[in-house]
Scaffold this motif. Sequence first.
Motif, PDB file in Angstrom:
ATOM      1  N   LEU A   1       0.831  -1.197   0.000  1.00 41.08           N
ATOM      2  CA  LEU A   1       0.000   0.000   0.000  1.00 41.08           C
ATOM      3  C   LEU A   1       0.871   1.255   0.000  1.00 41.08           C
ATOM      4  N   VAL A   2       0.747   2.040  -1.058  1.00 43.10           N
ATOM      5  CA  VAL A   2       1.443   3.325  -1.126  1.00 43.10           C
ATOM      6  C   VAL A   2       0.558   4.345  -0.422  1.00 43.10           C
ATOM      7  N   GLN A   3       1.115   4.994   0.571  1.00 43.44           N
ATOM      8  CA  GLN A   3       0.345   5.927   1.388  1.00 43.44           C
ATOM      9  C   GLN A   3       0.746   7.359   1.095  1.00 43.44           C
ATOM     10  N   ARG A   4      -0.179   8.254   1.351  1.00 37.67           N
ATOM     11  CA  ARG A   4       0.081   9.679   1.179  1.00 37.67           C
ATOM     12  C   ARG A   4      -0.220  10.391   2.499  1.00 37.67           C
ATOM     13  N   PRO A   5       0.573  11.368   2.859  1.00 35.27           N
ATOM     14  CA  PRO A   5       0.335  12.096   4.114  1.00 35.27           C
ATOM     15  C   PRO A   5      -1.072  12.686   4.165  1.00 35.27           C
ATOM     16  N   GLY A   6      -1.701  12.560   5.341  1.00 30.36           N
ATOM     17  CA  GLY A   6      -3.024  13.116   5.546  1.00 30.36           C
ATOM     18  C   GLY A   6      -4.160  12.245   5.059  1.00 30.36           C
ATOM     19  N   MET A   7      -3.863  11.092   4.492  1.00 34.40           N
ATOM     20  CA  MET A   7      -4.916  10.229   3.963  1.00 34.40           C
ATOM     21  C   MET A   7      -5.238   9.046   4.870  1.00 34.40           C
ATOM     22  N   LEU A   8      -4.270   8.599   5.648  1.00 33.02           N
ATOM     23  CA  LEU A   8      -4.446   7.410   6.470  1.00 33.02           C
ATOM     24  C   LEU A   8      -3.733   7.617   7.799  1.00 33.02           C
ATOM     25  N   ARG A   9      -4.383   7.221   8.871  1.00 33.26           N
ATOM     26  CA  ARG A   9      -3.797   7.388  10.200  1.00 33.26           C
ATOM     27  C   ARG A   9      -2.684   6.361  10.406  1.00 33.26           C
ATOM     28  N   PHE A  10      -1.543   6.828  10.921  1.00 36.30           N
ATOM     29  CA  PHE A  10      -0.430   5.930  11.229  1.00 36.30           C
ATOM     30  C   PHE A  10      -0.832   4.969  12.345  1.00 36.30           C
ATOM     31  N   ARG A  11      -0.465   3.699  12.192  1.00 39.60           N
ATOM     32  CA  ARG A  11      -0.747   2.676  13.209  1.00 39.60           C
ATOM     33  C   ARG A  11       0.573   2.084  13.685  1.00 39.60           C
ATOM     34  N   GLU A  12       0.802   2.183  14.969  1.00 42.01           N
ATOM     35  CA  GLU A  12       2.045   1.661  15.545  1.00 42.01           C
ATOM     36  C   GLU A  12       2.191   0.164  15.314  1.00 42.01           C
ATOM     37  N   ASN A  13       1.068  -0.549  15.223  1.00 42.46           N
ATOM     38  CA  ASN A  13       1.154  -1.998  15.030  1.00 42.46           C
ATOM     39  C   ASN A  13       1.782  -2.366  13.687  1.00 42.46           C
ATOM     40  N   TRP A  14       1.812  -1.451  12.708  1.00 44.97           N
ATOM     41  CA  TRP A  14       2.520  -1.739  11.457  1.00 44.97           C
ATOM     42  C   TRP A  14       3.996  -2.006  11.753  1.00 44.97           C
ATOM     43  N   LEU A  15       4.585  -1.144  12.572  1.00 44.58           N
ATOM     44  CA  LEU A  15       5.991  -1.323  12.939  1.00 44.58           C
ATOM     45  C   LEU A  15       6.173  -2.601  13.750  1.00 44.58           C
ATOM     46  N   ARG A  16       5.299  -2.798  14.710  1.00 41.64           N
ATOM     47  CA  ARG A  16       5.394  -3.975  15.583  1.00 41.64           C
ATOM     48  C   ARG A  16       5.302  -5.271  14.778  1.00 41.64           C
ATOM     49  N   GLU A  17       4.384  -5.335  13.814  1.00 44.06           N
ATOM     50  CA  GLU A  17       4.225  -6.547  13.008  1.00 44.06           C
ATOM     51  C   GLU A  17       5.467  -6.831  12.168  1.00 44.06           C
ATOM     52  N   ILE A  18       6.078  -5.796  11.625  1.00 44.72           N
ATOM     53  CA  ILE A  18       7.303  -5.988  10.834  1.00 44.72           C
ATOM     54  C   ILE A  18       8.412  -6.538  11.715  1.00 44.72           C
ATOM     55  N   VAL A  19       8.609  -5.923  12.885  1.00 46.16           N
ATOM     56  CA  VAL A  19       9.674  -6.355  13.797  1.00 46.16           C
ATOM     57  C   VAL A  19       9.405  -7.773  14.306  1.00 46.16           C
ATOM     58  N   GLU A  20       8.156  -8.069  14.672  1.00 50.15           N
ATOM     59  CA  GLU A  20       7.831  -9.406  15.177  1.00 50.15           C
ATOM     60  C   GLU A  20       8.028 -10.471  14.114  1.00 50.15           C
ATOM     61  N   SER A  21       7.660 -10.188  12.869  1.00 52.52           N
ATOM     62  CA  SER A  21       7.860 -11.181  11.810  1.00 52.52           C
ATOM     63  C   SER A  21       9.352 -11.429  11.554  1.00 52.52           C
ATOM     64  N   LYS A  22      10.169 -10.399  11.706  1.00 60.14           N
ATOM     65  CA  LYS A  22      11.616 -10.594  11.571  1.00 60.14           C
ATOM     66  C   LYS A  22      12.174 -11.414  12.728  1.00 60.14           C
ATOM     67  N   HIS A  23      11.656 -11.193  13.941  1.00 55.52           N
ATOM     68  CA  HIS A  23      12.077 -11.999  15.095  1.00 55.52           C
ATOM     69  C   HIS A  23      11.746 -13.470  14.878  1.00 55.52           C
ATOM     70  N   ILE A  24      10.545 -13.742  14.396  1.00 52.91           N
ATOM     71  CA  ILE A  24      10.133 -15.119  14.134  1.00 52.91           C
ATOM     72  C   ILE A  24      11.030 -15.749  13.088  1.00 52.91           C
TER      73      ILE A  24
END
Length: 192
Positions: free
Chosen positions: A162-185
Amino acid sequence: MKKTNMSKRVRIMETLDMYKHSTRQMTRKDRDASNVTELALHLVQSVIDAAVTFVEEAKNPIKNIKWITHGAFTAERGRREIERFILTWEHQDRWVHHTEFIQREDWIHSFHYIYHVQWSPGSARIPVPRTSASAFFTIKITKSKPPDAPIDVSYIFEGQSLVQRPGMLRFRENWLREIVESKHILLESVPF
């Protein structure tokens, strides 16, 4: 006598068959009513969810910044604008990030400035984390636009399409968490 017995049996069987038939009809009616009830409940829940989202966004709108114009743009100023935009994101203080300019791509009608924002969850116990999450920002400077036109900004998180543009979608901290957790796994599954 046998004829009387036989007619009683037929009447009893017809009566029993009628009860079975009416039971089947009631079951169908109940099932149809159940389906309608489930559909109504789902519809009501969707409306409630949409209303809650609407109220939350009205109370807490998606944040954005006023981006610089084409005429004021430099690679360093673009990096600072990205930093300023990221400051509008709501996230826990444990997440730290670093933004760096990567490259400038010369396209036919525009220049694309690519930036890398690297996120990591630092803590006192693990000050240098084993994994991080990345976001890649692109600032597009169109050659034919006037100097007072605003710059075009888009960004994407690693592993997402998903290509995002500023002001169009609220940032979700879980996006970062999911990336880091999948790398840990992934790291835990690979023997070293």
